[in-house]
Design an enzyme around this catalytic site. Structure first.
Site, PDB file in Angstrom:
ATOM      1  N   GLY A  62       0.767  -1.224  -0.138  1.00  0.00           N
ATOM      2  CA  GLY A  62      -0.132  -0.131  -0.092  1.00  0.00           C
ATOM      3  C   GLY A  62       0.714   1.304  -0.106  1.00  0.00           C
TER       4      GLY A  62
ATOM      5  CB  VAL B 254      17.092   9.733  -6.311  1.00  0.00           C
ATOM      6  CG1 VAL B 254      17.783  10.543  -7.804  1.00  0.00           C
ATOM      7  CG2 VAL B 254      16.319   8.518  -6.714  1.00  0.00           C
TER       8      VAL B 254
ATOM      9  NE  ARG C 269      -2.254  -4.385  -1.064  1.00  0.00           N
ATOM     10  CZ  ARG C 269      -1.925  -3.796   0.178  1.00  0.00           C
ATOM     11  NH1 ARG C 269      -0.846  -4.212   0.785  1.00  0.00           N
ATOM     12  NH2 ARG C 269      -2.471  -2.859   0.485  1.00  0.00           N
TER      13      ARG C 269
ATOM     14  N   GLY D 190       5.927  -2.414   3.640  1.00  0.00           N
ATOM     15  CA  GLY D 190       5.595  -3.094   4.828  1.00  0.00           C
ATOM     16  C   GLY D 190       6.181  -4.437   5.228  1.00  0.00           C
ATOM     17  CG  ASP D 191       4.155  -7.123   7.568  1.00  0.00           C
ATOM     18  OD1 ASP D 191       3.538  -6.558   7.094  1.00  0.00           O
ATOM     19  OD2 ASP D 191       3.962  -8.563   7.977  1.00  0.00           O
TER      20      ASP D 191
ATOM     21  CB  THR E 177       2.755   0.432   5.884  1.00  0.00           C
ATOM     22  OG1 THR E 177       1.477   0.356   6.344  1.00  0.00           O
ATOM     23  CG2 THR E 177       3.673  -0.058   6.927  1.00  0.00           C
TER      24      THR E 177
ATOM     25  CG  ASP F 284      -1.837  -0.530   8.277  1.00  0.00           C
ATOM     26  OD1 ASP F 284      -2.776   0.377   8.267  1.00  0.00           O
ATOM     27  OD2 ASP F 284      -1.941  -1.521   7.488  1.00  0.00           O
TER      28      ASP F 284
ATOM     29  CG  ASP G  39       1.291  -2.869  10.546  1.00  0.00           C
ATOM     30  OD1 ASP G  39       2.061  -2.498   9.887  1.00  0.00           O
ATOM     31  OD2 ASP G  39       0.472  -3.833   9.927  1.00  0.00           O
TER      32      ASP G  39
ATOM     33  NE  ARG H 107     -28.470  11.678  12.384  1.00  0.00           N
ATOM     34  CZ  ARG H 107     -28.630  12.399  10.966  1.00  0.00           C
ATOM     35  NH1 ARG H 107     -27.466  12.759  10.454  1.00  0.00           N
ATOM     36  NH2 ARG H 107     -29.722  12.712  10.630  1.00  0.00           N
TER      37      ARG H 107
ATOM     38  NE  ARG I  27      -7.089  -6.104   4.446  1.00  0.00           N
ATOM     39  CZ  ARG I  27      -6.394  -5.758   3.186  1.00  0.00           C
ATOM     40  NH1 ARG I  27      -5.611  -6.568   2.754  1.00  0.00           N
ATOM     41  NH2 ARG I  27      -7.023  -5.124   2.121  1.00  0.00           N
TER      42      ARG I  27
HETATM   43  O1  F6P Z   1      -1.557   0.306   3.528  1.00  0.00           O
HETATM   44  C1  F6P Z   1      -2.156  -0.314   4.538  1.00  0.00           C
HETATM   45  C2  F6P Z   1      -3.735  -0.743   4.183  1.00  0.00           C
HETATM   46  O2  F6P Z   1      -4.210   0.497   3.932  1.00  0.00           O
HETATM   47  C3  F6P Z   1      -4.431  -1.160   5.410  1.00  0.00           C
HETATM   48  O3  F6P Z   1      -4.682  -0.680   6.705  1.00  0.00           O
HETATM   49  C4  F6P Z   1      -5.687  -1.647   4.544  1.00  0.00           C
HETATM   50  O4  F6P Z   1      -6.377  -2.646   5.377  1.00  0.00           O
HETATM   51  C5  F6P Z   1      -5.162  -2.200   3.314  1.00  0.00           C
HETATM   52  O5  F6P Z   1      -4.014  -1.270   3.185  1.00  0.00           O
HETATM   53  C6  F6P Z   1      -6.188  -1.951   2.335  1.00  0.00           C
HETATM   54  O6  F6P Z   1      -5.306  -1.836   1.060  1.00  0.00           O
HETATM   55  P1  F6P Z   1      -5.927  -2.242  -0.457  1.00  0.00           P
HETATM   56  O7  F6P Z   1      -7.130  -1.255  -0.691  1.00  0.00           O
HETATM   57  O8  F6P Z   1      -4.927  -1.430  -1.290  1.00  0.00           O
HETATM   58  O9  F6P Z   1      -5.757  -3.510  -0.685  1.00  0.00           O
END
Ligand code: F6P
Length: 322
Positions: A11, A24, A72, A102-103, A126, A128, A130, A163, A172
Site C-alpha cells: 500500500g 536518488v 502487491r 511493509g512487512d 505503511t 499502519d 505495524d 447522533r 486490516r
Molecule cells: O496500506 C495499509 C492498508 O491501508 C491497510 O490498513 C488496509 O487494510 C489495506 O492497506 C487496504 O489496502 P488495499 O485497498 O490496497 O488492498
C-alpha cells in the site's frame, strides 16, 4: 561508480516520494547512479527500470502516493519469479536494492538476500505503523491527521443532530490509526481490528452519555478483516439495543494526500541513510526509528508485524470518555 535501485511495494503511503528523492540525490551527490523500478516487485519481474536523475525527483516531496507506483505481487512469493527478478537486476548492473514498504514487502526483499546474497536495505513505509523493529513507519502521521480532521467534521453533525456515528478507519491488522484517532478526536469508544465486540458495554456507554447530556457519540472502528464491518455493528445496535447510528467509512482518503512535516523529515532521513547503507553495505539493514532517532537495525528484526503498538492508550481513551 555503482548503480543502486529503489522500489515501492504494498500500500502506498504519504512520504514515500520524499524517501525516493533523498535516496536518488544522496547517490548522485556521491557520484553514483540511481534506478527506479516501476510498480514494485511486478516491475522487477517485468524488467521495468528507469534511470532517476536529480531533476526527475524534483517537485515530488509534497505529493502523496509514489511516483514509482506500487503493487502487491503474488508472483514474487514464488522462487521462480525471484530468479527472473535477480537476473533483471544483474542485467541492469544493479549493485543493491532499497525496498520501501511493509512487512510483506520486507519478507520478499529478505529472500533476495537469503537466496542470492543480493544486498537489500528496507525503509518502513505503511500508514499502519505495524512493523516490528521500528517505532515508526512513514505515512502513519499523515494518515492519522487525515482521519482526525474527518472525525472533527463528522462531530459537527453528531452534535447538531444528537447522533451516534460509527467511523471506520483503516487497519486490516493494525489498531494504531484507530487508537490514535480515537484519543485525539475525543471518541467515546474504539473497536479494534479483531476484537470480540461487547455490545452491552457499547450500549451502556451511549446511554450513559445521553444521561450526562452528551450531544452525540463517536465510535472509531478499525476495519479489521473486512471493510464495512461497521454496518454489521450498526444493525446489531439498532435491532438489539434500539440505538440508531450512522456509518462513515473513511477508506482510502487516509492513504493519500500531502505528507506531514513529520513524514517528510523521517522519510528524507531514511532515504538518505538507505543510500549510505548500500554504499557501505555489509549486511541487510532497515532504517528504523528508535527513541525518536533514525538508525539502522538488522533486517531480520523488522520482518514481522507488531500489533501491540499504541495499546497503552486504550485505558486513557476509556477514562477520558466518561
Ligand atoms: O496500506 C495499509 C492498508 O491501508 C491497510 O490498513 C488496509 O487494510 C489495506 O492497506 C487496504 O489496502 P488495499 O485497498 O490496497 O488492498
Amino acid at each position: 561508480m555503482k548503480t543502486f535501485a529503489i522500489l515501492t511495494s504494498g500500500g502506498d503511503s504519504p512520504g514515500m516520494n520524499c524517501a525516493i528523492r533523498a535516496f536518488v540525490r544522496t547517490l548522485i551527490f556521491n557520484g553514483h547512479k540511481a534506478l527506479g523500478v516501476r510498480k514494485g516487485y511486478e516491475g522487477l519481474i517485468q524488467n521495468k527500470f528507469i534511470e532517476l536523475s536529480a531533476s526527475s525527483v524534483g517537485n515530488i516531496m509534497q505529493r502523496g502516493g509514489t511516483i514509482l507506483q506500487s503493487s502487491r505481487s503474488e508472483e514474487f512469493k514464488k522462487k521462480e519469479f525471484r530468479e527472473i527478478a535477480i537476473k533483471n537486476l544483474k542485467d541492469q548492473g544493479v549493485d543493491g536494492l532499497v525496498v520501501i514498504g511493509g512487512d510483506g514487502s520486507f519478507k520478499g526483499a529478505y529472500k533476495l538476500w537469503e537466496e542470492f546474497n543480493f544486498p537489500v536495505i528496507g525503509i518502513p513505509g505503511t500508514i499502519d505503523n505495524d512493523i516490528s523493529g521500528t517505532e515508526y513507519t512513514i505515512g502513519h502521521n499523515t494518515a492519522v491527521e487525515t482521519a482526525i480532521q474527518a472525525v472533527d467534521k463528522i462531530r459537527d453533525t453528531a452534535f447538531s443532530h444528537d447522533r451516534v456515528f460509527l467511523i471506520e478507519v483503516m487497519g486490516r491488522n493494525s489498531a494504531s490509526i484507530a487508537i490514535k484517532t480515537a484519543l485525539c478526536s475525543g471518541a467515546e469508544n474504539v473497536i479494534l481490528p479483531h476484537q470480540e465486540i461487547d455490545y452491552d458495554e457499547i450500549a451502556d456507554s451511549v446511554k450513559r452519555g445521553i444521561q450526562r447530556g452528551k450531544k452525540g457519540s463517536i465510535f472509531i472502528v478499525a476495519e479489521g478483516a473486512r471493510e464495512g464491518r461497521s454496518y454489521d455493528i450498526q444493525v446489531k445496535l439498532r435491532d438489539d439495543y434500539q440505538i440508531q447510528s450512522r456509518v462513515c467509512i473513511l477508506g482510502h482518503i487516509q492513504r493519500g494526500g500531502s505528507p506531514s512535516p513529520k513524514d517528510r523529515l523521517i522519510a528524507s532521513e531514511m532515504g538518505h541513510k538507505s543510500a549510505l547503507a548500500l554504499l557501505e553495505f555489509t549486511q541487510p539493514l532497515i532504517t528504523a526509528v528508535h527513541s525518536g532517532k533514525v538508525i539502522e537495525v538488522n533486517f531480520s528484526d523488522a520482518i514481522h508485524k507488531n500489533n501491540d503498538e499504541d495499546h497503552d492508550y486504550l485505558h486513557i481513551i476509556k477514562t477520558l470518555s466518561i
